[in-house]
Design a protein around this motif. Structure first.
Motif, short mmCIF file in Angstrom:
data_model
loop_
_atom_site.label_atom_id
_atom_site.label_comp_id
_atom_site.label_asym_id
_atom_site.label_seq_id
_atom_site.Cartn_x
_atom_site.Cartn_y
_atom_site.Cartn_z
N LEU A 76 -5.10 -8.89 -3.70
CA LEU A 76 -4.17 -9.37 -2.69
C LEU A 76 -4.49 -10.81 -2.30
O LEU A 76 -5.64 -11.24 -2.37
N ARG A 77 -3.47 -11.52 -1.86
CA ARG A 77 -3.62 -12.93 -1.51
C ARG A 77 -2.92 -13.22 -0.19
O ARG A 77 -2.04 -12.45 0.24
N THR A 133 1.96 -11.48 -9.73
CA THR A 133 0.88 -10.52 -9.86
C THR A 133 -0.43 -11.25 -9.73
O THR A 133 -0.56 -12.41 -10.09
N HIS A 134 -1.42 -10.55 -9.20
CA HIS A 134 -2.74 -11.12 -9.02
C HIS A 134 -3.72 -10.39 -9.93
O HIS A 134 -3.58 -9.20 -10.17
N GLY A 140 2.44 -4.98 -2.91
CA GLY A 140 1.90 -5.92 -3.88
C GLY A 140 0.94 -5.30 -4.87
O GLY A 140 0.73 -5.83 -5.96
N ASP A 192 0.67 -11.82 1.41
CA ASP A 192 1.08 -10.47 1.03
C ASP A 192 1.21 -9.59 2.27
O ASP A 192 0.55 -9.81 3.28
N ILE A 221 1.20 -0.88 0.61
CA ILE A 221 0.98 -2.26 0.18
C ILE A 221 1.72 -2.44 -1.13
O ILE A 221 1.25 -2.10 -2.21
N PRO A 251 7.18 -4.14 -5.23
CA PRO A 251 6.16 -5.16 -5.42
C PRO A 251 6.76 -6.52 -5.69
O PRO A 251 7.81 -6.63 -6.33
N PRO A 252 6.17 -7.62 -5.19
CA PRO A 252 6.68 -8.96 -5.45
C PRO A 252 6.56 -9.29 -6.92
O PRO A 252 5.81 -8.66 -7.67
N THR A 269 0.36 -9.40 7.79
CA THR A 269 0.33 -10.39 6.72
C THR A 269 -1.12 -10.72 6.37
O THR A 269 -1.92 -11.03 7.26
#
Length: 250
Positions: free
Chosen positions: A158-159, A244-245, A95, A162, A93, A240-241, A177
């Protein structure tokens, strides 16, 4: 998760058996001692996980209710797949910077799904659907331990949108997804919704959540991440994108 099972060893998934809930979602004795010390110091415990973790000052945990649940669909087209998918061996993962091998988990004699032995491990329900096959594959991880964050510590950050990639034993991979995150009281866990044995390929990531009850030695809720098979041609992120969360303290 309170699905009733027959006396004795629960049936395998091929016979319609499902876990009642995750086994050992309570802290170990070491964790309980650690929790008591933290409480005495006026520090509350992180709300998600399997062992005690010193957290921020007390506040009511925010419940995970993010995104839209996938709509129920009919059974997947069995004619499109004649061979069962290879077993998963790794989850990635990007993200949240997670890249871990997968261990096998089975339903125990008491009807509960086993949990990884080590907080740093992630496990999959080896008697249930495999990632990429019809139905929902189940992957379980700890969030914290007596010594700090565990494998699924950042899961709640996560959102929807992602990506989650699962590598399989035949060197293939399948990408899902994220669609939604939900938090459920354990006495009201929607077994039929989470443990889907049929329908399009899906993925569920599960950990503990809610508030920590020091007297009972466990957490009140479960957090479930719902993911569906990514559309063909969806790029698989290798880094990672940029966004950030912030992890909610559940």
């Amino acid at each position: 998760m309170t699905t009733p099972t027959a006396e004795g060893r629960p049936p395998s998934s091929r016979q319609g058996g499902r876990p009642r809930h995750i086994r050992r979602c309570r802290p170990t004795r070491q964790g309980r001692v650690f929790a008591a010390a933290a409480a005495a110091a006026g520090i509350v415990l992180a709300a998600v996980g399997t062992s005690a973790l010193v957290a921020a000052p007390h506040r009511t945990p925010a419940r995970a209710d993010i995104g839209s649940l996938p709509l129920p669909q009919g059974a997947a087209d069995q004619g499109a797949r004649t061979a069962r998918a290879a077993p998963p061996v790794r989850i990635r993962i990007a993200g949240i910077g997670l890249d871990r091998p997968l261990t096998r988990l089975r339903i125990q004699e008491d009807g509960r799904l086993g949990a990884p032995e080590n907080p740093s491990q992630v496990g999959w329900w080896s008697e249930g659907p495999r990632p990429g096959d019809p139905g929902a594959a189940i992957i379980v991880g700890h969030v914290d331990s007596a010594t700090g964050p565990a494998a699924f510590y950042s899961l709640s950050s996560l959102r929807p949108g992602d990506a989650i990639t699962v590598d399989r034993g035949d060197r293939s991979s399948v990408t899902f997804t994220v669609r939604a995150l939900r938090q459920y009281e354990k006495d009201a866990f929607p077994d039929d919704q989470v443990y889907a044995a049929a329908g399009p390929p899906a993925l569920r990531l599960i950990t503990c959540g809610g508030t920590y009850d020091n007297e009972q030695g466990g957490y009140s809720d479960n957090v479930v991440l719902y993911a569906t098979l990514a559309a063909p041609g969806t790029p698989k992120p290798s880094t990672p994108p940029s966004h950030t969360h912030h992890r909610s303290r559940n």
